[in-house]
Design a protein around this motif. Structure first.
Motif, PDB file in Angstrom:
ATOM      1  N   PHE A   1       5.320 -29.786  -8.212  1.00  0.00           N
ATOM      2  CA  PHE A   1       5.087 -28.461  -7.662  1.00  0.00           C
ATOM      3  C   PHE A   1       6.412 -27.739  -7.416  1.00  0.00           C
ATOM      4  O   PHE A   1       7.480 -28.350  -7.383  1.00  0.00           O
ATOM      5  N   ARG A   2       6.323 -26.422  -7.237  1.00  0.00           N
ATOM      6  CA  ARG A   2       7.484 -25.588  -6.928  1.00  0.00           C
ATOM      7  C   ARG A   2       7.117 -24.641  -5.787  1.00  0.00           C
ATOM      8  O   ARG A   2       6.061 -24.012  -5.823  1.00  0.00           O
ATOM      9  N   ILE A   3       7.981 -24.560  -4.785  1.00  0.00           N
ATOM     10  CA  ILE A   3       7.764 -23.667  -3.653  1.00  0.00           C
ATOM     11  C   ILE A   3       8.985 -22.773  -3.493  1.00  0.00           C
ATOM     12  O   ILE A   3      10.121 -23.253  -3.535  1.00  0.00           O
ATOM     13  N   VAL A   4       8.734 -21.482  -3.326  1.00  0.00           N
ATOM     14  CA  VAL A   4       9.804 -20.512  -3.107  1.00  0.00           C
ATOM     15  C   VAL A   4       9.511 -19.758  -1.820  1.00  0.00           C
ATOM     16  O   VAL A   4       8.396 -19.248  -1.634  1.00  0.00           O
ATOM     17  N   PHE A   5      10.491 -19.710  -0.922  1.00  0.00           N
ATOM     18  CA  PHE A   5      10.379 -18.892   0.284  1.00  0.00           C
ATOM     19  C   PHE A   5      11.713 -18.182   0.484  1.00  0.00           C
ATOM     20  O   PHE A   5      12.719 -18.816   0.799  1.00  0.00           O
ATOM     21  N   ARG A   6      11.702 -16.867   0.262  1.00  0.00           N
ATOM     22  CA  ARG A   6      12.920 -16.076   0.361  1.00  0.00           C
ATOM     23  C   ARG A   6      12.738 -14.955   1.382  1.00  0.00           C
ATOM     24  O   ARG A   6      12.122 -13.934   1.100  1.00  0.00           O
ATOM     25  N   PRO A   7      13.239 -15.117   2.595  1.00  0.00           N
ATOM     26  CA  PRO A   7      13.148 -14.035   3.581  1.00  0.00           C
ATOM     27  C   PRO A   7      14.148 -12.928   3.273  1.00  0.00           C
ATOM     28  O   PRO A   7      15.242 -13.191   2.770  1.00  0.00           O
ATOM     29  N   ASP A   8      13.750 -11.692   3.565  1.00  0.00           N
ATOM     30  CA  ASP A   8      14.627 -10.537   3.386  1.00  0.00           C
ATOM     31  C   ASP A   8      15.040 -10.041   4.767  1.00  0.00           C
ATOM     32  O   ASP A   8      14.226  -9.446   5.487  1.00  0.00           O
ATOM     33  N   PRO A   9      16.292 -10.284   5.180  1.00  0.00           N
ATOM     34  CA  PRO A   9      16.718  -9.904   6.531  1.00  0.00           C
ATOM     35  C   PRO A   9      16.704  -8.404   6.774  1.00  0.00           C
ATOM     36  O   PRO A   9      16.639  -7.962   7.917  1.00  0.00           O
TER      37      PRO A   9
END
Length: 211
Positions: A107-115
């Motif tokens: 599996f692949r998980i991406v979590f990119r918050p935008d400050p």
């Protein structure tokens, strides 16, 4: 992190831009942590295994283990052997959006918050096997199943969770011999439409990304 460094639960692994690292767990699971990412190793326990493990060829977990890791930002690709669920094994990947329960999959998980906006981009993709996603916020706790070769984003997960909760209420009423209110049936139809809309929007984004 240096080659062959032994990590313990409670540690945090971070990568800088244009850097990555591969973590190999004692149960044969591997996590490839991508660039500019941060991963908390909250818990890892495992019953001893007499046989040596080869993460490249392992298909079934040799003993019983419990793994909880938390991706606070960035992306990872994981490969987990089929877990000993009967013995109580668990493998959970948390994010601020929700937690993914791994059953044995790639599996692949991406979590990119935008400050700057306070929002975040989340996606989960499976190559094979199944993953269950549970939202971290709100009252909707129904797990969402993600099958092989599927991808879900935060918007689609939220809509599917709403639909799953509504269907759970419907099933409960029917199981107890009660009529399903018209308002609930209408809400289910609205939720189904919202799921289809979110899925179509996701597919459009995926299509543009692949052009």
């Amino acid at each position: 992190v240096v080659n062959n460094l032994e990590l313990r639960q409670g540690m945090i692994v971070t990568t800088e831009l244009n850097a990555s690292v591969v973590l190999i767990f004692g149960n044969g699971a591997t996590i490839n942590l991508g660039t500019d990412s941060s991963l908390d190793i909250d818990e890892f326990t495992m019953e001893p295994s007499a046989a040596p493990l080869n993460p490249d060829t392992i298909t079934d977990e040799p003993t019983v283990s419990k793994t909880k890791i938390n991706l606070t930002k960035g992306e990872l690709v994981g490969k987990v052997a089929k877990l000993n669920k009967a013995g109580g094994s668990e493998f959970t990947v948390g994010t601020p959006v929700g937690a993914a329960g791994i059953r044995g999959t790639t599996f692949r998980i991406v979590f990119r918050p935008d400050p700057t906006t306070g929002q975040a981009t989340f996606s989960l993709t499976t190559v094979e096997g199944n993953v269950e996603v549970t939202l971290a916020s709100g009252t909707l706790a129904a797990p969402i199943a993600v099958g092989a070769s599927q991808e879900v984003t935060n918007a689609l997960i939220a809509r599917r969770a709403e639909l799953a909760e509504l269907n759970r209420r419907k099933d409960f009423l029917q199981a107890n011999g009660k009529a399903v209110p018209r308002t609930l049936s209408a809400d289910i139809k609205k939720a189904e439409k919202a799921v289809n809309t979110a899925r179509n929007e996701q597919n459009k984004k995926i299509g543009r990304a692949h052009v």
